[in-house]
Design a protein around this motif. Structure first.
Motif, short mmCIF file in Angstrom:
data_model
loop_
_atom_site.label_atom_id
_atom_site.label_comp_id
_atom_site.label_asym_id
_atom_site.label_seq_id
_atom_site.Cartn_x
_atom_site.Cartn_y
_atom_site.Cartn_z
N VAL A 29 -5.52 12.61 4.40
CA VAL A 29 -4.69 11.43 4.17
C VAL A 29 -5.47 10.40 3.36
N TRP A 30 -4.86 9.96 2.25
CA TRP A 30 -5.44 8.94 1.38
C TRP A 30 -4.50 7.74 1.31
N ALA A 31 -5.04 6.58 0.93
CA ALA A 31 -4.24 5.37 0.75
C ALA A 31 -4.73 4.60 -0.45
N GLY A 32 -3.85 3.81 -1.05
CA GLY A 32 -4.21 3.00 -2.20
C GLY A 32 -3.21 1.87 -2.37
N ARG A 33 -3.51 0.97 -3.28
CA ARG A 33 -2.65 -0.18 -3.52
C ARG A 33 -1.52 0.19 -4.48
N LEU A 34 -0.34 -0.36 -4.22
CA LEU A 34 0.82 -0.05 -5.04
C LEU A 34 0.69 -0.58 -6.46
N TRP A 50 0.83 -1.20 0.00
CA TRP A 50 0.00 0.00 0.00
C TRP A 50 0.87 1.26 0.00
N TRP A 51 0.32 2.34 -0.52
CA TRP A 51 0.89 3.67 -0.37
C TRP A 51 -0.08 4.53 0.43
N THR A 52 0.45 5.60 1.02
CA THR A 52 -0.38 6.60 1.68
C THR A 52 0.28 7.95 1.51
N VAL A 53 -0.55 9.01 1.42
CA VAL A 53 -0.02 10.34 1.16
C VAL A 53 -1.01 11.39 1.66
N SER A 54 -0.49 12.56 1.97
CA SER A 54 -1.33 13.68 2.37
C SER A 54 -1.63 14.53 1.15
N THR A 55 -2.90 14.95 0.99
CA THR A 55 -3.32 15.73 -0.17
C THR A 55 -3.97 17.03 0.26
N ALA A 56 -4.01 17.97 -0.68
CA ALA A 56 -4.66 19.25 -0.44
C ALA A 56 -5.50 19.62 -1.65
N ALA A 57 -6.36 20.60 -1.48
CA ALA A 57 -7.15 21.10 -2.60
C ALA A 57 -6.24 21.81 -3.60
N GLU A 58 -6.77 22.10 -4.78
CA GLU A 58 -6.01 22.80 -5.82
C GLU A 58 -5.41 24.07 -5.25
N GLY A 59 -4.12 24.27 -5.51
CA GLY A 59 -3.43 25.43 -4.98
C GLY A 59 -2.82 25.21 -3.61
N GLY A 60 -3.05 24.01 -3.05
CA GLY A 60 -2.46 23.68 -1.76
C GLY A 60 -3.18 24.25 -0.55
N SER A 61 -4.42 24.70 -0.75
CA SER A 61 -5.14 25.29 0.37
C SER A 61 -5.57 24.23 1.38
N PRO A 62 -5.61 24.59 2.66
CA PRO A 62 -5.98 23.64 3.70
C PRO A 62 -7.49 23.41 3.73
N PRO A 63 -7.94 22.38 4.47
CA PRO A 63 -7.15 21.44 5.25
C PRO A 63 -6.61 20.31 4.40
#
Length: 407
Positions: free
Chosen positions: A112-117, A96-109
């Motif tokens: 955390v998402w996860a998916g299969r490699l 699995w992978w996991t990563v932190s994401t933001a809205a377009e332009g990097g605006s908060p909040p």
């Protein structure tokens, strides 16, 4: 304990350890301060992964859903994560992978998402939609652990990949508090607890559901503001970490140490000059060091768990020297994100991923992509996931083996 002097791979030279001077607790920690703006509770979060682009399974180079092709040799896992710096660093493990994401332009909040490699199945939103910034995720393929920030509060959270509620493992309060360099293996979690209000930094471990966090104390004790343990790495029930102490007469003295959680035995592996993050396998400890008078890691070191057979895999100076900004390992390979020494800004000197064999005899580029390649996370064997800017966005991508020389 006498620490053996390391060998230098290929060049046949030997290096000696030295001392460097630090004046602040922040510098002692080996961890940069993390400043997160306040976010109102209940602010809208990301309901779907940014970009919404699925990985193409038929070959490298094509980004589906956008009607274009990019000159890339990596496989897309998630397009447009939109997070920058350490907030955007991914994790990988157990398929699995996991990563932190933001809205377009990097605006908060951030979420955390996860998916299969292997790109199959649906991506999973792991973090709650509660207005907090959710960052620094790691996974062992069963659990995702991450940090969340809001106002002056820091939280360490966990959630099983197969579903279930979010569990709060611990929390901290204070200006500039942070949980960084996270790791998870079964029920064991490691992290660096940065308390800027108390001016202390400690490597910490805990067993989920089995008691309170345990801080790893510096060797010999002393003033908490002039001692630190930090940047733990976890493997097979052992923890490697930095152990530093500052005195006015000697400057900052640092060691790389390994703690066996089950027995409590602590082993000094090596003296080190302002070490950066550690990495651990069943056989070796890896770490980064700066050169005298420098402030950025340049040398990649390795030693056995008992400190024997020290080796400099990538030296701090010379024709092939690198300025290294990231480190990740598996049993089969050690991978760094680095720029070449003496380069000027531009596409030709963007950060690239370099992969070495554990004995340092093999050095290859992970990818020949033209953009920045940062925040690598080992996915086992020689596979790496990382953040790549070749398409003009900050994409989460992967390769299962190195690309070669990229000549």
């Amino acid at each position: 304990m006498a620490v053996p002097r390391p060998k230098v791979h290929a060049a046949g030279r030997r290096t000696s350890t030295g001392r460097c001077v630090l004046r602040s607790a922040a510098a002692l920690s080996g961890v940069a301060a993390l400043v997160i703006p306040a976010v109102p509770a209940g602010a809208a979060g990301a309901a779907a992964p940014p970009g919404g682009v699925e990985r193409v399974l038929t070959g490298h180079g094509t980004v589906s859903g956008q009607g274009r092709s990019a000159d890339v040799d990596s496989d897309m896992l998630l397009a447009g994560t939109n997070t920058a710096g350490g907030n955007g660093a991914p994790g990988a493990g157990g398929g699995w992978w996991t990563v932190s994401t933001a809205a377009e332009g990097g605006s908060p909040p951030y979420a955390v998402w996860a998916g299969r490699l292997d790109g199959t199945g649906e991506k999973k939103l792991i973090s709650p939609d509660d207005g907090r910034h959710h960052v620094h995720p790691v996974t062992d393929g069963k659990t995702v652990v991450w940090a969340a920030y809001q106002d002056r509060w820091c939280y360490l959270l966990a959630r099983p990949l197969d579903g279930g509620p979010v569990q709060q493992l611990t929390s901290s309060q204070g200006i500039g508090c942070a949980f960084t360099t996270l790791g998870v293996e079964g029920k064991t979690v490691t992290y660096t607890d940065v308390g800027y209000k108390s001016r202390t930094t400690r490597a910490v471990y805990l067993r989920m559901g089995e008691g309170d966090p345990v801080s790893i104390p510096p060797t010999g004790g002393g003033n908490p503001r002039t001692t630190s343990t930090s940047t733990p790495s976890l493997h097979n029930g052992k923890i490697a970490f930095n152990d530093c102490k500052y005195t006015g007469s000697t400057g900052t003295l640092c060691r790389i140490a390994v703690l066996d959680v089950a027995t409590g035995r602590r082993t000094v592996v090596a003296d080190a000059k302002l070490p950066a993050p550690t990495a651990l396998t069943s056989r070796y400890v890896y770490w980064l060091e700066v050169e005298d008078g420098d402030t950025r890691p340049r040398a990649l070191h390795r030693a056995n768990l008992d400190g024997s057979d020290p080796l400099v895999i990538s030296p701090a100076s010379g024709e092939d020297a690198l300025i290294i900004d990231g480190l990740t390992v598996s049993e089969d390979a050690v991978t760094v994100a680095a720029r070449t020494v003496g380069g000027t800004a531009g596409p030709g000197t963007a950060a690239k991923l370099w992969q070495f064999s554990p004995d340092g005899t093999r050095r290859e580029r992970v990818s020949c992509n033209g953009g920045d390649q940062v925040s690598p996370a080992s996915a086992g064997a020689r596979q790496v996931v990382w953040i790549d800017t070749t398409t003009g966005k900050r994409d989460l991508v992967t390769r299962t083996r190195p690309a070669g020389t990229c000549g």
